[in-house]
Design a protein around this motif. Structure first.
Motif, PDB file in Angstrom:
ATOM      1  N   LEU A   1       0.845  -1.388  -0.010  1.00 44.36           N
ATOM      2  CA  LEU A   1       0.153   0.061  -0.015  1.00 44.36           C
ATOM      3  C   LEU A   1       0.892   1.240  -0.105  1.00 44.36           C
ATOM      4  N   MET A   2       0.244   2.494  -0.593  1.00 41.72           N
ATOM      5  CA  MET A   2       0.953   3.497  -0.166  1.00 41.72           C
ATOM      6  C   MET A   2       0.824   3.998   1.000  1.00 41.72           C
ATOM      7  N   THR A   3       1.913   4.661   1.759  1.00 39.62           N
ATOM      8  CA  THR A   3       1.873   4.951   3.199  1.00 39.62           C
ATOM      9  C   THR A   3       0.705   6.043   3.484  1.00 39.62           C
ATOM     10  N   SER A   4       0.357   6.791   2.385  1.00 38.89           N
ATOM     11  CA  SER A   4      -0.810   7.686   2.618  1.00 38.89           C
ATOM     12  C   SER A   4      -2.076   7.147   2.629  1.00 38.89           C
ATOM     13  N   GLU A   5      -2.169   5.651   2.266  1.00 41.52           N
ATOM     14  CA  GLU A   5      -3.453   5.278   2.117  1.00 41.52           C
ATOM     15  C   GLU A   5      -3.985   4.868   3.696  1.00 41.52           C
ATOM     16  N   PRO A   6      -5.254   5.016   3.873  1.00 41.48           N
ATOM     17  CA  PRO A   6      -5.760   4.886   5.270  1.00 41.48           C
ATOM     18  C   PRO A   6      -5.884   3.112   5.515  1.00 41.48           C
ATOM     19  N   GLY A   7      -5.656   2.828   6.738  1.00 42.50           N
ATOM     20  CA  GLY A   7      -5.753   1.336   6.926  1.00 42.50           C
ATOM     21  C   GLY A   7      -4.399   0.796   6.763  1.00 42.50           C
ATOM     22  N   GLU A   8      -4.449  -0.655   7.092  1.00 37.55           N
ATOM     23  CA  GLU A   8      -3.334  -1.700   7.137  1.00 37.55           C
ATOM     24  C   GLU A   8      -3.673  -2.628   5.976  1.00 37.55           C
ATOM     25  N   LEU A   9      -4.724  -2.767   5.119  1.00 37.44           N
ATOM     26  CA  LEU A   9      -4.722  -3.858   4.468  1.00 37.44           C
ATOM     27  C   LEU A   9      -4.758  -3.255   3.074  1.00 37.44           C
ATOM     28  N   CYS A  10      -4.214  -4.146   2.142  1.00 38.18           N
ATOM     29  CA  CYS A  10      -4.204  -3.947   0.682  1.00 38.18           C
ATOM     30  C   CYS A  10      -5.646  -4.011  -0.099  1.00 38.18           C
ATOM     31  N   VAL A  11      -5.223  -3.850  -1.295  1.00 40.61           N
ATOM     32  CA  VAL A  11      -6.847  -3.833  -2.004  1.00 40.61           C
ATOM     33  C   VAL A  11      -7.578  -5.093  -2.024  1.00 40.61           C
ATOM     34  N   ALA A  12      -6.671  -6.214  -2.080  1.00 38.84           N
ATOM     35  CA  ALA A  12      -7.091  -7.565  -2.024  1.00 38.84           C
ATOM     36  C   ALA A  12      -7.708  -7.958  -0.869  1.00 38.84           C
ATOM     37  N   CYS A  13      -6.877  -7.891   0.150  1.00 34.24           N
ATOM     38  CA  CYS A  13      -7.461  -8.000   1.718  1.00 34.24           C
ATOM     39  C   CYS A  13      -8.583  -7.289   2.368  1.00 34.24           C
ATOM     40  N   ARG A  14      -8.532  -5.911   1.726  1.00 35.30           N
ATOM     41  CA  ARG A  14      -9.830  -5.202   2.221  1.00 35.30           C
ATOM     42  C   ARG A  14     -11.312  -5.771   1.683  1.00 35.30           C
ATOM     43  N   LEU A  15     -11.161  -6.900   0.932  1.00 34.50           N
ATOM     44  CA  LEU A  15     -12.494  -7.243   0.313  1.00 34.50           C
ATOM     45  C   LEU A  15     -13.044  -8.258   1.388  1.00 34.50           C
ATOM     46  N   ASN A  16     -12.198  -8.656   2.130  1.00 33.56           N
ATOM     47  CA  ASN A  16     -12.630  -9.801   3.285  1.00 33.56           C
ATOM     48  C   ASN A  16     -13.575  -9.071   4.074  1.00 33.56           C
ATOM     49  N   ARG A  17     -14.829  -9.745   4.312  1.00 39.85           N
ATOM     50  CA  ARG A  17     -15.533  -9.389   5.469  1.00 39.85           C
ATOM     51  C   ARG A  17     -15.278 -10.373   6.641  1.00 39.85           C
ATOM     52  N   THR A  18     -15.292 -11.840   6.138  1.00 39.42           N
ATOM     53  CA  THR A  18     -15.083 -12.769   7.134  1.00 39.42           C
ATOM     54  C   THR A  18     -14.158 -13.702   6.725  1.00 39.42           C
ATOM     55  N   ILE A  19     -13.082 -14.062   7.842  1.00 41.57           N
ATOM     56  CA  ILE A  19     -12.160 -14.952   7.639  1.00 41.57           C
ATOM     57  C   ILE A  19     -12.325 -16.124   8.704  1.00 41.57           C
ATOM     58  N   PRO A  20     -11.945 -17.155   8.429  1.00 39.64           N
ATOM     59  CA  PRO A  20     -12.096 -18.436   9.473  1.00 39.64           C
ATOM     60  C   PRO A  20     -11.581 -18.114  10.568  1.00 39.64           C
ATOM     61  N   SER A  21     -11.836 -18.727  11.815  1.00 43.82           N
ATOM     62  CA  SER A  21     -11.103 -18.806  13.118  1.00 43.82           C
ATOM     63  C   SER A  21      -9.682 -19.463  13.074  1.00 43.82           C
ATOM     64  N   LEU A  22      -8.623 -18.521  13.319  1.00 39.83           N
ATOM     65  CA  LEU A  22      -7.462 -19.220  12.950  1.00 39.83           C
ATOM     66  C   LEU A  22      -6.962 -19.805  14.249  1.00 39.83           C
ATOM     67  N   ASP A  23      -7.596 -20.181  15.246  1.00 37.50           N
ATOM     68  CA  ASP A  23      -7.065 -20.861  16.349  1.00 37.50           C
ATOM     69  C   ASP A  23      -7.038 -22.321  15.856  1.00 37.50           C
ATOM     70  N   CYS A  24      -7.772 -22.923  14.771  1.00 31.21           N
ATOM     71  CA  CYS A  24      -7.719 -24.150  14.071  1.00 31.21           C
ATOM     72  C   CYS A  24      -6.646 -24.113  13.078  1.00 31.21           C
ATOM     73  N   GLU A  25      -5.867 -24.941  13.326  1.00 30.29           N
ATOM     74  CA  GLU A  25      -4.446 -25.119  12.058  1.00 30.29           C
ATOM     75  C   GLU A  25      -4.932 -25.267  10.850  1.00 30.29           C
ATOM     76  N   ASP A  26      -5.951 -26.200  10.594  1.00 29.93           N
ATOM     77  CA  ASP A  26      -6.592 -26.550   9.308  1.00 29.93           C
ATOM     78  C   ASP A  26      -6.958 -25.211   8.533  1.00 29.93           C
ATOM     79  N   ASN A  27      -7.647 -24.430   9.408  1.00 30.65           N
ATOM     80  CA  ASN A  27      -8.276 -23.236   8.966  1.00 30.65           C
ATOM     81  C   ASN A  27      -7.208 -22.445   8.503  1.00 30.65           C
ATOM     82  N   ALA A  28      -6.403 -22.159   9.266  1.00 28.98           N
ATOM     83  CA  ALA A  28      -5.318 -21.089   8.740  1.00 28.98           C
ATOM     84  C   ALA A  28      -4.557 -21.742   7.641  1.00 28.98           C
ATOM     85  N   ARG A  29      -4.413 -22.919   7.649  1.00 30.07           N
ATOM     86  CA  ARG A  29      -3.939 -23.458   6.121  1.00 30.07           C
ATOM     87  C   ARG A  29      -4.836 -23.118   5.045  1.00 30.07           C
TER      88      ARG A  29
END
Length: 392
Positions: free
Chosen positions: A97-125
């Motif tokens: 990202l450009m440092t001037s952009e708000p937030g910490e996520l790139c244009v692709a990652c900003r599209l995520n509304r829900t990700i799986p629980s990362l407490d589960c190793e399989d979910n993370a993979r």
């Protein structure tokens, strides 16, 4: 910056055998040390330089530290950059990202509304593999000049977002699909065993995470580019009337199977289910073709070295044979068919399934050109409105 389609057109001209193989296209990247680096790399394997992908510029570049901690510069571009916040997560995102952009996520990652629980190793993979496919998709959409805005925090009405979910043990099963800009993906599709099981149960020749993304985003772009514009009536003439009962069409497909002559009219048996599915399947295959050809040309694959003999499609197979881009599109299409013939044989030599297990008919070619024209129309409109520039 030239669009993906413009670059392919320059490479192919009206006959891909006479293109300038020295021209560079995306998916082929070289580090400053001279070594090849690849789309998903975070470090150069040779010199260990940190790498960052610049979305919209379609460039993977070695990074140098910027003047402040946590900032970076890439190549000759002196714009200050920062890592995507998902770089050190299981997603392993190498986008910037450009440092001037708000937030910490790139244009692709900003599209995520829900990700799986990362407490589960399989979910993370699973999430890591899903993000690899999604970044490939998003980079191509940006390169094609298509609108990509997050429904989460950029464009609530017309944007795109993703829910990555896992079916609960007690059910019901999470279904992969699209609804009003939200694409839901069952993360168990990242499990190759489960995915192959589903492929066999559904009698599919091909099932991949990237294929899912390309199909489902096709539904999204039908709403964006076709539904309320001048392409709707031509769509109905070519693909059929989408107002036909969708639930009833699905029910008939699952109970009776596809029509016996589906291969004469559709790219896949599932495309015969309903005009919406015909569009989404054709859209996905168009993205398959464009991305794979771009990769091949970028690595210098030259048809002069191939001994594949095909019967090329002519203008009579096209939706709009008199369109100004008709010859260029035919060159793309026939190049794809010639290349896949060779790649299918290479796959068989390794005991693998066919690289591209599909056969095109004339009606399919017409639909592919229709998709091509819709994409080009959208890109031209975006360029006219001044949508070009750093990171899109």
């Amino acid at each position: 910056m030239a669009s993906l389609l413009q670059t392919l057109g320059d490479l192919i001209g009206t006959n891909w055998k006479h293109r300038d193989v020295a021209k560079r296209y995306s998916r082929t990247f070289v580090c400053r040390c001279g070594s090849h680096i690849f789309f998903g790399n975070m470090l150069c394997n040779s010199c260990q330089a940190p790498l960052g992908y610049l979305p919209g510029e379609d460039a993977l570049l070695p990074l140098d530290p910027g003047p402040q901690p946590g900032t970076w510069v890439a190549g000759e571009e002196r714009t200050l950059l920062k890592y995507c916040g998902n770089r050190d997560t299981p997603a392993q995102c190498n986008w910037m990202l450009m440092t001037s952009e708000p937030g910490e996520l790139c244009v692709a990652c900003r599209l995520n509304r829900t990700i799986p629980s990362l407490d589960c190793e399989d979910n993370a993979r699973y999430w890591g593999m899903i993000e690899v496919a999604k970044r490939r998709l998003v980079s191509q959409l940006l390169a094609l000049g298509l609108p990509v805005k997050s429904k989460v925090d950029e464009d609530e009405k017309f944007g795109l977002m993703f829910d990555f979910l896992r079916s609960p043990a007690e059910g019901p099963r999470v279904l992969t699909g699209h609804a009003d800009g939200l694409i839901t993906v069952n993360i168990e599709e990242a499990d190759s065993v489960e995915r192959e099981k589903m492929r066999l149960e559904l009698h599919e020749p091909y099932r991949t995470l990237l294929g899912h993304f390309r199909h489902e985003v096709g539904h999204y772009y039908w709403n964006r580019l076709v539904l309320s514009g001048p392409w709707l009536e031509p769509f109905r003439t070519l693909f059929g009337d989408e107002r036909a009962d969708y639930a009833q069409a699905l029910k008939a497909n699952y109970e009776n199977g596809p029509p016996a002559d589906w291969a004469d009219r559709y790219i896949s048996s599932y495309a015969s289910t309903h005009p919406w599915e015909d569009w989404a399947e054709t859209w996905a295959h168009y993205l398959h073709m464009i991305d794979s050809l771009g990769t091949a040309f970028g690595f210098g694959l030259d048809a002069e070295d191939l001994e594949a003999v095909i019967e090329p499609f002519e203008r009579d197979a096209l939706y709009a044979p008199d369109d100004a881009g008709a010859d260029g599109f035919l060159s793309l299409l026939n190049s794809w068919i010639e290349m896949t013939m060779v790649l299918n044989e290479l796959a068989r030599s390794m005991g693998q399934p066919d690289f591209y297990p599909f056969v095109m008919s004339k009606p399919t070619v017409a639909k592919l050109q229709f998709v091509h024209m819709v994409v080009e129309d959208s890109r031209s409109a975006a360029a006219a409105s001044g949508g070009d520039g750093l990171f899109g």
